[in-house]
Design a protein around this motif. Structure first.
Motif, PDB file in Angstrom:
ATOM      1  N   ASP A 121      -0.973  -2.570  -3.679  1.00 26.70           N
ATOM      2  CA  ASP A 121      -0.409  -3.204  -2.481  1.00 26.70           C
ATOM      3  C   ASP A 121      -0.326  -2.214  -1.326  1.00 26.70           C
ATOM      4  N   GLU A 122       0.056  -0.970  -1.643  1.00 28.20           N
ATOM      5  CA  GLU A 122       0.134   0.042  -0.585  1.00 28.20           C
ATOM      6  C   GLU A 122      -1.240   0.338  -0.003  1.00 28.20           C
ATOM      7  N   ILE A 123      -2.255   0.394  -0.858  1.00 31.28           N
ATOM      8  CA  ILE A 123      -3.618   0.627  -0.372  1.00 31.28           C
ATOM      9  C   ILE A 123      -4.053  -0.511   0.537  1.00 31.28           C
ATOM     10  N   GLU A 124      -3.719  -1.742   0.175  1.00 25.05           N
ATOM     11  CA  GLU A 124      -4.069  -2.886   1.022  1.00 25.05           C
ATOM     12  C   GLU A 124      -3.402  -2.760   2.393  1.00 25.05           C
ATOM     13  N   ARG A 125      -2.119  -2.368   2.418  1.00 29.26           N
ATOM     14  CA  ARG A 125      -1.412  -2.201   3.696  1.00 29.26           C
ATOM     15  C   ARG A 125      -2.029  -1.076   4.530  1.00 29.26           C
ATOM     16  N   LEU A 126      -2.321   0.059   3.890  1.00 22.76           N
ATOM     17  CA  LEU A 126      -2.910   1.192   4.616  1.00 22.76           C
ATOM     18  C   LEU A 126      -4.307   0.840   5.129  1.00 22.76           C
ATOM     19  N   ALA A 127      -5.094   0.157   4.309  1.00 22.96           N
ATOM     20  CA  ALA A 127      -6.444  -0.242   4.735  1.00 22.96           C
ATOM     21  C   ALA A 127      -6.370  -1.205   5.909  1.00 22.96           C
ATOM     22  N   ALA A 128      -5.377  -2.099   5.908  1.00 32.72           N
ATOM     23  CA  ALA A 128      -5.205  -3.034   7.029  1.00 32.72           C
ATOM     24  C   ALA A 128      -4.839  -2.283   8.308  1.00 32.72           C
ATOM     25  N   ARG A 129      -3.956  -1.293   8.197  1.00 33.89           N
ATOM     26  CA  ARG A 129      -3.592  -0.493   9.376  1.00 33.89           C
ATOM     27  C   ARG A 129      -4.809   0.246   9.931  1.00 33.89           C
ATOM     28  N   ASP A 189      -3.650   7.297  -6.494  1.00 34.96           N
ATOM     29  CA  ASP A 189      -2.968   8.297  -5.673  1.00 34.96           C
ATOM     30  C   ASP A 189      -3.949   8.973  -4.718  1.00 34.96           C
ATOM     31  N   ASP A 190      -5.170   9.256  -5.206  1.00 37.80           N
ATOM     32  CA  ASP A 190      -6.178   9.886  -4.349  1.00 37.80           C
ATOM     33  C   ASP A 190      -6.627   8.944  -3.234  1.00 37.80           C
ATOM     34  N   VAL A 191      -6.743   7.656  -3.551  1.00 36.66           N
ATOM     35  CA  VAL A 191      -7.124   6.672  -2.531  1.00 36.66           C
ATOM     36  C   VAL A 191      -6.045   6.599  -1.446  1.00 36.66           C
ATOM     37  N   ILE A 192      -4.792   6.563  -1.868  1.00 36.27           N
ATOM     38  CA  ILE A 192      -3.674   6.504  -0.908  1.00 36.27           C
ATOM     39  C   ILE A 192      -3.663   7.744  -0.033  1.00 36.27           C
ATOM     40  N   SER A 194      -6.135   9.693   0.763  1.00 36.84           N
ATOM     41  CA  SER A 194      -7.277   9.656   1.687  1.00 36.84           C
ATOM     42  C   SER A 194      -7.012   8.720   2.867  1.00 36.84           C
ATOM     43  N   LEU A 195      -6.447   7.550   2.597  1.00 33.86           N
ATOM     44  CA  LEU A 195      -6.156   6.595   3.671  1.00 33.86           C
ATOM     45  C   LEU A 195      -5.088   7.140   4.618  1.00 33.86           C
ATOM     46  N   ARG A 196      -4.054   7.773   4.060  1.00 31.26           N
ATOM     47  CA  ARG A 196      -3.012   8.354   4.919  1.00 31.26           C
ATOM     48  C   ARG A 196      -3.581   9.453   5.805  1.00 31.26           C
ATOM     49  N   PHE A 197      -4.474  10.267   5.254  1.00 28.18           N
ATOM     50  CA  PHE A 197      -5.107  11.323   6.046  1.00 28.18           C
ATOM     51  C   PHE A 197      -5.913  10.737   7.200  1.00 28.18           C
ATOM     52  N   ARG A 198      -6.650   9.666   6.927  1.00 30.50           N
ATOM     53  CA  ARG A 198      -7.464   9.036   7.978  1.00 30.50           C
ATOM     54  C   ARG A 198      -6.606   8.381   9.052  1.00 30.50           C
ATOM     55  N   LEU A 199      -5.368   7.997   8.693  1.00 29.34           N
ATOM     56  CA  LEU A 199      -4.476   7.370   9.673  1.00 29.34           C
ATOM     57  C   LEU A 199      -3.774   8.405  10.566  1.00 29.34           C
ATOM     58  N   GLN A 200      -3.782   9.656  10.181  1.00 34.32           N
ATOM     59  CA  GLN A 200      -3.090  10.679  10.971  1.00 34.32           C
ATOM     60  C   GLN A 200      -3.815  10.941  12.296  1.00 34.32           C
TER      61      GLN A 200
END
Length: 200
Positions: A121-129, A189-192, A194-200
């Motif tokens: 669910d967190e990955i879906e939210r981060l990918a949407a952002r 955890d690695d996917v999350i 990576s997505l957080r890094f791309r959002l920074q």
């Protein structure tokens, strides 16, 4: 055996275009017998030309549909069935051949899926952002329909999650369904990250 640059999981569909002469011969042999061959991941090297380094765990593929084109090229749709473990690689003659045995999952205790599903669910939210940040409209992910059988459920999750082939292979190589769920949960955890890094 058909070494590929991707992992085939049990229950998964595999479209293939077969043009190399040695693999066309292999498919001809399979079609003349039981329509089955093994698929393993290439760790290093290329799908074309040989000289690759292969993993020792794979999946049986069954040919569901095929078209043979002019010139001998095949287009196939295959389906992953059982997991196999390679006992010994034999000389390519002319295509890869191995002695392999079926490797059923161990019976393991039930495992809590809540941590894995929360990370999905967190990955879906981060990918949407991330999609909105790029000016596009995010898509809604399909709802999971988890099978009752724990082994089928663990493979279903491995197929449904956005994972790299190395993580998919770790899931395939897990001794049983509980270990597979733990491996999948760690991989997310690695996917999350990576997505957080791309959002920074």
């Amino acid at each position: 055996m058909f070494p590929l640059g991707a992992v085939l999981l049990p229950g998964e569909e595999l479209p293939l275009r077969v043009f190399e002469p040695r693999y066309r011969r292999m498919i001809e042999h399979c079609l003349a017998t039981d329509g089955r061959f093994g698929v393993v991941l290439i760790e290093r090297g290329s799908e074309v030309g040989g000289g690759d380094v292969r993993t020792d765990i794979g999946t049986v593929a069954v040919i569901d549909r095929y078209v043979r084109k002019m010139g001998g090229e095949f287009t196939l749709v295959c389906r992953g069935t059982d997991r196999v473990r390679i006992a010994r690689w034999l000389p390519d003659d002319p295509y890869p051949i191995a002695e392999a045995e079926l490797w059923p999952d161990e019976v393991q205790p039930a495992v809590d899926l809540i941590p894995l599903l929360a990370k999905r669910d967190e990955i879906e939210r981060l990918a949407a952002r991330l999609t909105r940040a790029d000016g596009a409209r995010p898509r809604r992910w399909p709802k999971l329909k988890l099978p009752e059988n724990p082994v089928e459920r663990s493979y279903y999750l491995a197929r449904a999650l956005p994972l790299a082939d190395a993580d998919r292979h770790r899931a395939l190589a897990a001794p049983g369904p509980a270990d597979r769920v733990y491996a999948l949960t760690e991989a997310l955890d690695d996917v999350i990250a990576s997505l957080r890094f791309r959002l920074q």
